[in-house]
Scaffold this motif. Sequence first.
Motif, PDB file in Angstrom:
ATOM      1  N   LEU A  59       0.838  -1.197   0.000  1.00 37.73           N
ATOM      2  CA  LEU A  59       0.000   0.000   0.000  1.00 37.73           C
ATOM      3  C   LEU A  59       0.875   1.250   0.000  1.00 37.73           C
ATOM      4  CD1 LEU A  59      -2.731   1.446   0.216  1.00 37.73           C
ATOM      5  CD2 LEU A  59      -2.527   1.235   2.710  1.00 37.73           C
ATOM      6  N   GLU A  60       1.901   1.274   0.834  1.00 41.68           N
ATOM      7  CA  GLU A  60       2.778   2.438   0.893  1.00 41.68           C
ATOM      8  C   GLU A  60       3.417   2.708  -0.470  1.00 41.68           C
ATOM      9  OE1 GLU A  60       6.698   4.015   3.320  1.00 41.68           O
ATOM     10  OE2 GLU A  60       5.469   2.439   4.200  1.00 41.68           O
ATOM     11  N   GLN A  61       3.885   1.664  -1.146  1.00 40.53           N
ATOM     12  CA  GLN A  61       4.511   1.839  -2.449  1.00 40.53           C
ATOM     13  C   GLN A  61       3.508   2.330  -3.485  1.00 40.53           C
ATOM     14  OE1 GLN A  61       7.945   1.434  -3.241  1.00 40.53           O
ATOM     15  NE2 GLN A  61       7.140   2.658  -4.924  1.00 40.53           N
ATOM     16  N   ARG A  62       2.310   1.775  -3.474  1.00 40.59           N
ATOM     17  CA  ARG A  62       1.283   2.185  -4.438  1.00 40.59           C
ATOM     18  C   ARG A  62       0.897   3.646  -4.232  1.00 40.59           C
ATOM     19  NH1 ARG A  62      -3.147  -0.059  -7.421  1.00 40.59           N
ATOM     20  NH2 ARG A  62      -3.964   1.726  -8.576  1.00 40.59           N
ATOM     21  N   LEU A  63       0.688   4.053  -2.979  1.00 33.65           N
ATOM     22  CA  LEU A  63       0.337   5.447  -2.689  1.00 33.65           C
ATOM     23  C   LEU A  63       1.457   6.380  -3.109  1.00 33.65           C
ATOM     24  CD1 LEU A  63      -1.346   5.097   0.814  1.00 33.65           C
ATOM     25  CD2 LEU A  63      -2.453   5.215  -1.426  1.00 33.65           C
ATOM     26  N   ASP A  64       2.704   6.008  -2.833  1.00 40.88           N
ATOM     27  CA  ASP A  64       3.837   6.825  -3.228  1.00 40.88           C
ATOM     28  C   ASP A  64       3.893   6.953  -4.752  1.00 40.88           C
ATOM     29  OD1 ASP A  64       6.320   8.292  -2.557  1.00 40.88           O
ATOM     30  OD2 ASP A  64       7.270   6.630  -3.629  1.00 40.88           O
ATOM     31  N   ASP A  65       3.726   5.848  -5.447  1.00 41.99           N
ATOM     32  CA  ASP A  65       3.747   5.880  -6.919  1.00 41.99           C
ATOM     33  C   ASP A  65       2.636   6.771  -7.471  1.00 41.99           C
ATOM     34  OD1 ASP A  65       5.863   4.096  -6.836  1.00 41.99           O
ATOM     35  OD2 ASP A  65       4.647   2.351  -7.420  1.00 41.99           O
ATOM     36  N   GLU A  66       1.430   6.625  -6.943  1.00 44.51           N
ATOM     37  CA  GLU A  66       0.284   7.391  -7.445  1.00 44.51           C
ATOM     38  C   GLU A  66       0.448   8.887  -7.160  1.00 44.51           C
ATOM     39  OE1 GLU A  66      -2.043   6.302  -9.367  1.00 44.51           O
ATOM     40  OE2 GLU A  66      -1.815   4.138  -9.128  1.00 44.51           O
TER      41      GLU A  66
ATOM     42  N   PHE B 161       0.904  12.002  -9.815  1.00 44.86           N
ATOM     43  CA  PHE B 161      -0.011  13.141  -9.768  1.00 44.86           C
ATOM     44  C   PHE B 161       0.751  14.447  -9.582  1.00 44.86           C
ATOM     45  CE2 PHE B 161      -2.374  16.245  -7.298  1.00 44.86           C
ATOM     46  CZ  PHE B 161      -3.500  16.422  -8.082  1.00 44.86           C
ATOM     47  N   ASN B 162       1.665  14.467  -8.619  1.00 44.92           N
ATOM     48  CA  ASN B 162       2.440  15.681  -8.345  1.00 44.92           C
ATOM     49  C   ASN B 162       3.274  16.097  -9.545  1.00 44.92           C
ATOM     50  OD1 ASN B 162       1.354  15.602  -5.786  1.00 44.92           O
ATOM     51  ND2 ASN B 162       3.207  14.822  -4.815  1.00 44.92           N
ATOM     52  N   GLY B 163       3.866  15.144 -10.229  1.00 41.86           N
ATOM     53  CA  GLY B 163       4.653  15.445 -11.418  1.00 41.86           C
ATOM     54  C   GLY B 163       3.806  16.070 -12.514  1.00 41.86           C
TER      55      GLY B 163
END
Length: 147
Positions: free
Chosen positions: A22-29, A33-35
Amino acid sequence: MTDDQRGVPAATVRVGGEDDALEQRLDDELTAFNGRATGAGTPEDLTVRVDDAGELVGGLTAWLWGRCCVIETLWVREDMRHAGWGSRLMRAAEAEAVRRGCTDLIVSTYTFQAPGFYRKLGFRATGRTPGIPGGHQDVQLHKAVGP
């Protein structure tokens, strides 16, 4: 199937402990988005470490995003504190951040940790958040660097 009251898809909320996937998926998403939202691209990692005879004396982790360097963690082994290693780590990180095009450094520290240390390095407090255990605060600091 939908939730009858709001017309949204039915889903299950689960509360738990550590969840690396979950942590990796949230970080990736959020990174994606931020980029897209800023055009700043993907953050880059930055680390600085000091070793003595194979033993870790101290280290620093940070990430660079656009023209900003965010210091995540700075630690110096207790028996080596007050010998200038923290300042050396910060100067090395700042020099590398500037070399990579950064113009701003950001760090957060608790009032029982090192706000005075960062002020001596040229940072200025930009905010405080109460509610830290023991009656302490989280202090956010900023320093303009580079060209």
